[in-house]
Write an enzyme that holds these catalytic residues in place. Structure first.
Site, mmCIF file in Angstrom:
data_model
loop_
_atom_site.group_PDB
_atom_site.id
_atom_site.type_symbol
_atom_site.label_atom_id
_atom_site.label_comp_id
_atom_site.label_asym_id
_atom_site.label_seq_id
_atom_site.Cartn_x
_atom_site.Cartn_y
_atom_site.Cartn_z
ATOM 1 N N GLU A 131 0.834 -1.207 0.000
ATOM 2 C CA GLU A 131 0.000 0.000 0.000
ATOM 3 C C GLU A 131 0.869 1.256 0.000
ATOM 4 O OE1 GLU A 131 -3.238 0.667 -0.396
ATOM 5 O OE2 GLU A 131 -3.658 -1.456 -0.698
ATOM 6 N N GLU A 132 1.926 1.248 0.812
ATOM 7 C CA GLU A 132 2.871 2.372 0.817
ATOM 8 C C GLU A 132 3.463 2.557 -0.570
ATOM 9 O OE1 GLU A 132 6.113 1.924 3.600
ATOM 10 O OE2 GLU A 132 4.755 1.743 5.286
ATOM 11 N N LEU A 133 3.903 1.463 -1.160
ATOM 12 C CA LEU A 133 4.524 1.515 -2.478
ATOM 13 C C LEU A 133 3.579 2.113 -3.514
ATOM 14 C CD1 LEU A 133 6.848 0.789 -4.412
ATOM 15 C CD2 LEU A 133 5.754 -1.450 -4.685
#
Length: 158
Positions: A84-86
């Site tokens: 999700e961060e990526l």
């Protein structure tokens, strides 16, 4: 004068890494080195308040950063939060000119962009959990492909 809707950049650097693999070795050393020279860096263990929601804080920190350093390790893709961060990092790269610097720690960029070895196994598990046609999994795969094509640093040992 009209106020700008552009969010203020608070962090110089956002560190994205898989805690199980990296928290007490390379990412910790990198964080300390950046801190020593005055580079304000967001790292989840330092900035997250106990009892707070993780996702909104992380997404806001990415938006408020000038640079994202992604440390790809063997188990990076096993974490839904890392993926999700990526995806958010890639979104901000495209929409807000976030500078993205990948570090391939004992992982080949081909594995990252092509979904091989441990990355393929982790993505297969995510597909079975979210459905093979899941938009979420497709977004993660596209983000991995995009960042796997960026020039970065290879670190194997030492």
């Amino acid at each position: 004068m009209a106020s700008s809707s552009k969010p203020e950049k608070i962090y110089d650097v956002f560190l994205s890494f898989r805690g199980v693999d990296m928290r007490n070795n390379f990412s910790s050393h990198l964080y300390q080195a950046l801190h020593r020279i005055g580079i304000y860096t967001f790292r989840d263990s330092e900035e997250l308040k106990k009892g707070g929601q993780i996702s909104p804080v992380l997404m806001k920190a990415i938006e408020e950063s000038c640079i994202a350093i992604i440390i790809f390790s063997e188990n990076y893709t096993s974490s839904r939060w890392c993926l999700e961060e990526l995806a958010k990092i890639i979104e901000c790269k495209e929409q807000k000119n976030l500078i993205v610097l990948p570090v391939f720690y004992k992982v080949d960029p081909k594995e990252v962009r092509g979904g091989r070895k441990s990355y393929q196994r982790a993505l297969t598990k995510h597909k079975s959990k979210f459905g093979k046609d899941s938009e979420k999994v497709k977004r993660w795969k596209e983000a991995l492909f995009d960042v796997g094509n960026l020039s970065g640093w290879h670190l194997n040992d030492g």
